[in-house]
Design a protein around this motif. Structure first.
Motif, PDB file in Angstrom:
ATOM      1  N   ASP A 153      65.427  59.479   9.039  1.00  0.00           N
ATOM      2  CA  ASP A 153      64.307  58.540   8.871  1.00  0.00           C
ATOM      3  C   ASP A 153      63.825  57.926  10.188  1.00  0.00           C
ATOM      4  OD1 ASP A 153      64.131  58.979   6.214  1.00  0.00           O
ATOM      5  OD2 ASP A 153      65.331  57.249   5.627  1.00  0.00           O
ATOM      6  N   PRO A 154      64.720  57.236  10.939  1.00  0.00           N
ATOM      7  CA  PRO A 154      64.233  56.670  12.199  1.00  0.00           C
ATOM      8  C   PRO A 154      63.794  57.743  13.191  1.00  0.00           C
ATOM      9  CG  PRO A 154      66.603  56.335  11.968  1.00  0.00           C
ATOM     10  CD  PRO A 154      66.113  56.850  10.666  1.00  0.00           C
ATOM     11  N   ASP A 156      62.328  60.649  12.553  1.00  0.00           N
ATOM     12  CA  ASP A 156      60.971  61.064  12.198  1.00  0.00           C
ATOM     13  C   ASP A 156      59.952  59.968  12.492  1.00  0.00           C
ATOM     14  OD1 ASP A 156      61.983  63.445  11.373  1.00  0.00           O
ATOM     15  OD2 ASP A 156      61.965  62.962   9.232  1.00  0.00           O
ATOM     16  N   ALA A 157      60.315  58.737  12.128  1.00  0.00           N
ATOM     17  CA  ALA A 157      59.368  57.632  12.302  1.00  0.00           C
ATOM     18  C   ALA A 157      59.041  57.426  13.778  1.00  0.00           C
ATOM     19  CB  ALA A 157      59.923  56.350  11.688  1.00  0.00           C
ATOM     20  N   VAL A 158      60.065  57.422  14.635  1.00  0.00           N
ATOM     21  CA  VAL A 158      59.816  57.177  16.055  1.00  0.00           C
ATOM     22  C   VAL A 158      59.151  58.397  16.697  1.00  0.00           C
ATOM     23  CG1 VAL A 158      60.875  56.662  18.282  1.00  0.00           C
ATOM     24  CG2 VAL A 158      61.654  55.463  16.234  1.00  0.00           C
ATOM     25  N   ASN A 159      59.515  59.574  16.232  1.00  0.00           N
ATOM     26  CA  ASN A 159      58.851  60.779  16.723  1.00  0.00           C
ATOM     27  C   ASN A 159      57.347  60.697  16.452  1.00  0.00           C
ATOM     28  OD1 ASN A 159      58.632  63.253  17.900  1.00  0.00           O
ATOM     29  ND2 ASN A 159      59.267  64.400  16.089  1.00  0.00           N
ATOM     30  N   SER A 160      56.987  60.086  15.335  1.00  0.00           N
ATOM     31  CA  SER A 160      55.564  60.011  14.990  1.00  0.00           C
ATOM     32  C   SER A 160      54.811  58.986  15.829  1.00  0.00           C
ATOM     33  CB  SER A 160      55.399  59.701  13.502  1.00  0.00           C
ATOM     34  OG  SER A 160      55.465  58.319  13.297  1.00  0.00           O
ATOM     35  N   ILE A 161      55.525  58.255  16.693  1.00  0.00           N
ATOM     36  CA  ILE A 161      54.839  57.356  17.627  1.00  0.00           C
ATOM     37  C   ILE A 161      54.332  58.166  18.815  1.00  0.00           C
ATOM     38  CG2 ILE A 161      55.270  55.419  19.228  1.00  0.00           C
ATOM     39  CD1 ILE A 161      57.073  54.210  17.137  1.00  0.00           C
ATOM     40  N   GLY A 162      54.796  59.415  18.921  1.00  0.00           N
ATOM     41  CA  GLY A 162      54.367  60.266  20.022  1.00  0.00           C
ATOM     42  C   GLY A 162      55.215  60.089  21.268  1.00  0.00           C
ATOM     43  N   VAL A 163      56.497  59.697  21.093  1.00  0.00           N
ATOM     44  CA  VAL A 163      57.377  59.515  22.258  1.00  0.00           C
ATOM     45  C   VAL A 163      57.878  60.876  22.730  1.00  0.00           C
ATOM     46  CG1 VAL A 163      58.133  57.260  21.452  1.00  0.00           C
ATOM     47  CG2 VAL A 163      59.469  59.272  20.857  1.00  0.00           C
ATOM     48  N   GLN A 167      62.989  60.164  25.307  1.00  0.00           N
ATOM     49  CA  GLN A 167      62.875  58.788  24.814  1.00  0.00           C
ATOM     50  C   GLN A 167      63.472  58.686  23.411  1.00  0.00           C
ATOM     51  OE1 GLN A 167      58.617  58.172  25.282  1.00  0.00           O
ATOM     52  NE2 GLN A 167      58.950  56.900  27.083  1.00  0.00           N
ATOM     53  N   HIS A 171      66.526  56.221  22.697  1.00  0.00           N
ATOM     54  CA  HIS A 171      66.261  55.008  21.931  1.00  0.00           C
ATOM     55  C   HIS A 171      66.578  55.112  20.442  1.00  0.00           C
ATOM     56  CE1 HIS A 171      64.354  52.707  25.226  1.00  0.00           C
ATOM     57  NE2 HIS A 171      64.162  53.921  25.695  1.00  0.00           N
ATOM     58  N   VAL A 172      66.785  56.323  19.947  1.00  0.00           N
ATOM     59  CA  VAL A 172      67.103  56.458  18.518  1.00  0.00           C
ATOM     60  C   VAL A 172      68.428  57.206  18.308  1.00  0.00           C
ATOM     61  CG1 VAL A 172      66.313  57.235  16.262  1.00  0.00           C
ATOM     62  CG2 VAL A 172      64.645  56.496  17.962  1.00  0.00           C
TER      63      VAL A 172
ATOM     64  N   ASN B  72      48.843  61.791   9.759  1.00  0.00           N
ATOM     65  CA  ASN B  72      49.621  61.564  10.968  1.00  0.00           C
ATOM     66  C   ASN B  72      50.066  62.853  11.641  1.00  0.00           C
ATOM     67  OD1 ASN B  72      50.570  59.713  12.737  1.00  0.00           O
ATOM     68  ND2 ASN B  72      52.555  59.504  11.767  1.00  0.00           N
ATOM     69  N   MET B  74      52.239  64.957  10.704  1.00  0.00           N
ATOM     70  CA  MET B  74      53.626  65.343  10.497  1.00  0.00           C
ATOM     71  C   MET B  74      53.714  66.556   9.576  1.00  0.00           C
ATOM     72  SD  MET B  74      55.205  61.563  10.046  1.00  0.00           S
ATOM     73  CE  MET B  74      56.939  61.961  10.210  1.00  0.00           C
ATOM     74  N   ARG B  97      49.584  64.172  20.085  1.00  0.00           N
ATOM     75  CA  ARG B  97      50.703  63.234  20.271  1.00  0.00           C
ATOM     76  C   ARG B  97      50.244  61.975  21.004  1.00  0.00           C
ATOM     77  NH1 ARG B  97      55.602  64.751  18.593  1.00  0.00           N
ATOM     78  NH2 ARG B  97      56.717  63.137  19.688  1.00  0.00           N
ATOM     79  N   MET B 100      48.808  59.866  18.473  1.00  0.00           N
ATOM     80  CA  MET B 100      49.839  59.292  17.610  1.00  0.00           C
ATOM     81  C   MET B 100      50.391  57.976  18.155  1.00  0.00           C
ATOM     82  SD  MET B 100      51.909  62.699  16.582  1.00  0.00           S
ATOM     83  CE  MET B 100      52.809  62.337  15.081  1.00  0.00           C
ATOM     84  N   SER B 109      60.658  54.513   3.989  1.00  0.00           N
ATOM     85  CA  SER B 109      62.024  54.150   4.377  1.00  0.00           C
ATOM     86  C   SER B 109      62.047  53.277   5.634  1.00  0.00           C
ATOM     87  CB  SER B 109      62.812  55.420   4.638  1.00  0.00           C
ATOM     88  OG  SER B 109      62.112  56.193   5.605  1.00  0.00           O
ATOM     89  N   GLY B 111      62.157  53.563   8.691  1.00  0.00           N
ATOM     90  CA  GLY B 111      62.517  54.301   9.903  1.00  0.00           C
ATOM     91  C   GLY B 111      62.913  53.415  11.068  1.00  0.00           C
ATOM     92  N   LEU B 112      63.621  52.311  10.779  1.00  0.00           N
ATOM     93  CA  LEU B 112      64.102  51.464  11.873  1.00  0.00           C
ATOM     94  C   LEU B 112      65.436  51.987  12.379  1.00  0.00           C
ATOM     95  CD1 LEU B 112      63.351  47.994  10.264  1.00  0.00           C
ATOM     96  CD2 LEU B 112      62.038  49.142  12.051  1.00  0.00           C
ATOM     97  N   VAL B 113      65.732  51.700  13.645  1.00  0.00           N
ATOM     98  CA  VAL B 113      67.039  52.056  14.183  1.00  0.00           C
ATOM     99  C   VAL B 113      67.988  50.900  13.843  1.00  0.00           C
ATOM    100  CG1 VAL B 113      68.302  52.743  16.250  1.00  0.00           C
ATOM    101  CG2 VAL B 113      65.882  53.310  16.029  1.00  0.00           C
ATOM    102  N   GLN B 184      52.435  49.141  19.185  1.00  0.00           N
ATOM    103  CA  GLN B 184      51.758  50.360  19.650  1.00  0.00           C
ATOM    104  C   GLN B 184      50.312  50.096  20.059  1.00  0.00           C
ATOM    105  OE1 GLN B 184      53.516  52.704  15.975  1.00  0.00           O
ATOM    106  NE2 GLN B 184      52.319  54.109  17.223  1.00  0.00           N
TER     107      GLN B 184
END
Ligand SMILES: Nc1ncnc2c1ncn2[C@@H]1O[C@H](COP(=O)(O)OP(=O)(O)O)[C@@H](O)[C@H]1O
Ligand SMILES: [Mg+2]
Lengths: 260, 280
Positions: A153-154, A156-163, A167, A171-172, B72, B74, B97, B100, B109, B111-113, B184
Motif C-alpha cells: 500500500d505505501p 504504491d501510494a508513494v510511487n504514485s507521487i512520481g518519486v 527515494q 523513504h518507504v 493517475n 497506475m 511521472r 504525478m 488504504s 498508503g502511509l508509512v 505535493q
C-alpha cells in the motif's frame, strides 16, 4: 488419532532404535558416564583463581570479535539485500547475488574460519572474517525477505507521487522493513558470540582456543571453567537481547508508543 | 458566454470539446480490465472541469477505485482515451511521472508509512522537489519543513508532528494522508472513500478541510464516495457508477440539481433513484 498416525509413530520409533544401533548410541553408557561429570566439577573447584581472569579476558576477546563481525557483516549485508530483493531489481542482478549469499551461509562459520586461517594465518582476524562472511549471508537473506514482504500500500501510494526509485527505497521500503532489522541484528550477535566461542578450535582466535588446548592435555577441569564462562556470557546476552526486543519490538507491534 | 451556458444545459457535459482549457480530465469511451475476461469499466465517458469537486458514487465493486487508478496512470485502459491535463496517464512514462508529482492520490488504504513520524510522512509529498543526495540523507530544506508543519497545523494535527503514524486514530491518519497530498502542491486531488469508515462528525471535518483547501488552491478534486448524501452536500457534480458504467451524472448548483438527461431533479428524487438503482 487414526490408525495411519499410529503407524507413522511406530515407524519413527523403530527407525530411531535401528539408527541408534547403527551409530553405536548406547543409553547405558550415558548413565554410566554421569559420575565422570562429578569428577570434572571437583577438578573445577581445584583450579587457581587466576584462570578465571584469563577466561574473562579471552571471553572479552570473543565478544569483541563477534561484535566487529556482526557490525561489519550487517553494514555489508544491507546494501546487498536491497540488490537481492526481487521487488526492487531485475533477475540479472538478484539471481546471481542470491546464489552467492546462499553459499556464504551454507558454509558454517567454522569452515569459513579454516579458509581464512589459510589465507591470513592463525588468530582472531581470521575468525572475524569468518563471522563477517556468515553474517552477510544470513542478514542479507533475512533482510531481502522482509523487504519483499513490505506492505505494498505505501509503496504504491508513494510511487504514485512520481518519486524516484531510490527515494522510494529510502523513504518507504527501508523504514517499513527496519523494525525487523533490530531483532535480526540482536539474534545475529547472540548467534555470533556462540559461534566465535568455537572458532578457536581451528586457530581462529577467541575463547575456544583455550578450551581445545586444555582438552588436548586432558585438563578437563580447566576446560570446564572456560565453558562455564561461555555459558554465563551467552545467558546474559540472551537475557539482555530479550529485554531490548520486548522494549522496542513487542511494543511497536502492539501499536504502543515507544520511548527512546 | 450565454451560448456556452445553453450548450451546457442542452447536452451532456462530457460531449464538450476536449480542447476546452477548462477541462482537466477527459475520458472517452474508456474500458478497463484486470484480466482478459471481465471488464471493470465499460465505456466511461466524462469530463471534469478545473476547480470542480467531482464525486463518484456507486456501490462496492462498481469500478470507482479503478476509475481513479486510470486517472493517475497506475492502470492503463484496454480501450478508449484518457487525457489528464493534456497528457495520457501512464506511471511508467517519465513525462507523466512529472505530472504525478502534482496529483495527490489518496488510496482507500491511505498508503502511509507506518513506522515513521507524521512530519516524515508529510515530507514525502515534497520528494519530487528534492535532489538525489539530499533525499537519500533525509535532508529537507528548512522551508519545506516549515511548509510541512504549516500543513500539519492546517489539517488539525498540531503537536503531533513527531508521533509515529501507527499510533494515530483512523481520522488522524486520514488527515496525515491529506497533508501529504497537499504537500505535493497539487493541482488535482484524487481521494478514494477516505471518509467512508469515519463517524459523521469527523467525516464532515475532513470534507470541510478538503473544500477549504480546494478554494484556496483552486484545486480540482475527484472524490469517491459510498454515501450519496455526502456527495450531494459537497460536490458540484456527481457521477453514479454501476457495474462499470456511468448511469447518471448530475450537476449541483446550490440547491439546484440538474440531471443532464432529464433536466432539473430534486434531491429526494436523486436519493430515491440512487437507492433503487444500487439495490437492483
Ligand atoms: N487488483 C484487482 N485484480 C482483479 N480484479 C480487481 C482488482 N481490483 C478490482 N478488481 C475488480 O474490478 C471491479 C471493480 O473494482 P473497484 O474499482 O475496486 O470497485 P469499487 O472501488 O467501486 O469498490 C470489481 O469487480 C473487482 O473485483
Ligand atoms: Mg474501491
Amino acid at each position: 488419532m487414526n490408525p495411519k498416525n499410529n503407524l507413522i509413530i511406530a515407524l519413527v520409533i523403530a527407525g530411531i532404535i535401528v539408527m541408534s544401533y547403527n551409530i553405536d548410541a548406547n543409553p547405558v553408557e550415558f548413565v554410566d558416564g554421569l559420575p565422570n561429570l562429578a569428577i570434572v566439577v571437583k577438578e573445577m573447584t581445584d583450579v587457581e583463581p587466576d584462570l578465571f581472569v584469563t577466561a574473562f579476558w579471552s571471553m572479552l576477546e570473543t565478544i569483541e570479535m563477534a561484535f566487529i563481525g556482526t557490525v561489519v557483516g550487517v553494514v555489508i549485508a544491507l546494501p546487498l539485500s536491497l540488490l537481492a530483493a526481487r521487488n526492487l531489481n531485475n533477475k540479472l542482478i538478484y539471481v546471481p547475488l542470491r546464489g552467492i549469499l546462499a553459499a556464504a551461509r551454507t558454509f558454517p562459520s567454522i569452515l569459513w574460519a579454516i579458509l581464512f586461517v589459510i589465507m591470513v594465518g592463525l588468530g582472531p582476524f581470521a575468525g572475524v572474517l569468518a563471522i563477517i562472511m556468515y553474517t552477510i549471508g544470513f542478514i542479507a537473506k533475512l533482510q531481502y525477505e522482509s523487504i519483499e514482504a513490505v506492505d505494498s500500500d505505501p509503496v504504491d501510494a508513494v510511487n504514485s507521487i512520481g518519486v524516484s526509485k531510490w527515494q522510494l527505497i529510502r523513504h518507504v521500503v527501508i523504514p517499513e522493513s527496519a523494525p525487523h532489522l533490530i531483532s535480526q541484528i540482536l539474534y545475529m550477535f547472540d548467534y555470533n558470540v556462540r559461534q566465535t566461542s568455537i572458532l578457536g578450535l581451528v586457530g581462529a582466535g577467541g575463547i575456544g582456543f583455550y578450551i581445545i588446548n586444555y582438552i588436548k592435555f586432558f585438563e578437563y577441569g580447566k576446560a570446564a571453567v572456560f565453558m562455564l564462562v561461555v555459558l554465563i556470557t551467552v545467558l546474559i546476552i540472551d537475557f539482555v537481547s530479550v529485554k531490548i526486543r520486548d522494549k522496542y519490538i513487542v511494543k511497536a507491534q502492539k501499536g504502543m508508543k515507544v520511548e527512546v | 458566454m450565454l451560448l456556452k451556458k445553453l450548450i451546457k444545459k442542452s447536452m451532456p457535459y462530457s460531449k464538450l470539446s476536449t480542447i476546452n482549457t477548462k477541462i482537466i480530465i477527459h475520458m472517452n469511451d474508456v474500458w478497463a480490465s484486470y484480466d482478459a475476461k471481465n471488464y471493470s469499466l465499460k465505456g466511461i465517458t466524462l469530463s471534469i472541469e478545473r476547480g470542480t469537486n467531482y464525486a463518484i458514487v456507486g456501490k462496492s465493486g462498481s469500478g470507482k477505485s479503478t476509475l481513479l487508478k486510470l486517472i493517475n496512470g497506475m492502470m492503463n485502459p484496454s480501450k478508449g482515451q484518457i487525457k489528464v491535463d493534456y497528457q495520457t496517464p501512464n506511471m511508467n512514462k517519465k513525462q507523466f511521472r512529472k505530472k504525478m508529482s502534482k496529483i495527490g492520490y489518496i488510496p482507500q488504504s491511505l498508503g502511509l508509512v507506518k513506522n515513521i513520524s507524521v512530519l516524515e510522512n508529510v515530507l514525502i509529498g515534497a520528494l519530487p522537489r528534492i535532489g538525489r543526495l539530499n533525499s537519500l540523507l533525509k535532508n529537507f530544506p528548512k522551508y519545506e519543513i516549515e511548509e510541512a508543519k504549516k500543513i500539519i497545523k492546517l489539517v488539525g494535527l498540531k503537536g503531533k508532528e513527531n508521533r509515529k503514524t501507527y499510533t494515530l486514530s483512523g481520522g488522524e491518519k486520514r488527515r496525515v494522508a491529506i497533508a501529504r497530498a497537499l504537500m505535493q502542491k497539487p493541482v488535482l486531488l484524487l481521494a478514494d472513500e477516505i471518509v467512508s469508515e469515519l463517524d459523521q462528525v469527523t467525516a464532515k471535518e475532513i470534507m470541510d478541510l478538503i473544500a477549504d483547501a480546494q478554494k484556496r488552491l483552486n484545486l480540482t478534486a475527484v472524490m469517491v464516495h459510498h454515501d450519496m448524501k455526502l456527495a450531494l452536500e459537497y460536490a458540484n457534480r456527481v457521477a453514479v457508477i454501476k457495474e462499470g458504467q456511468k448511469i447518471l451524472e448530475i450537476g449541483i448548483d446550490g440547491e439546484k440539481i440538474i440531471d443532464f438527461q432529464s433536466g432539473n431533479i430534486s434531491q429526494q428524487e436523486i436519493m430515491e433513484l440512487y437507492n433503487n438503482e444500487s439495490e437492483k
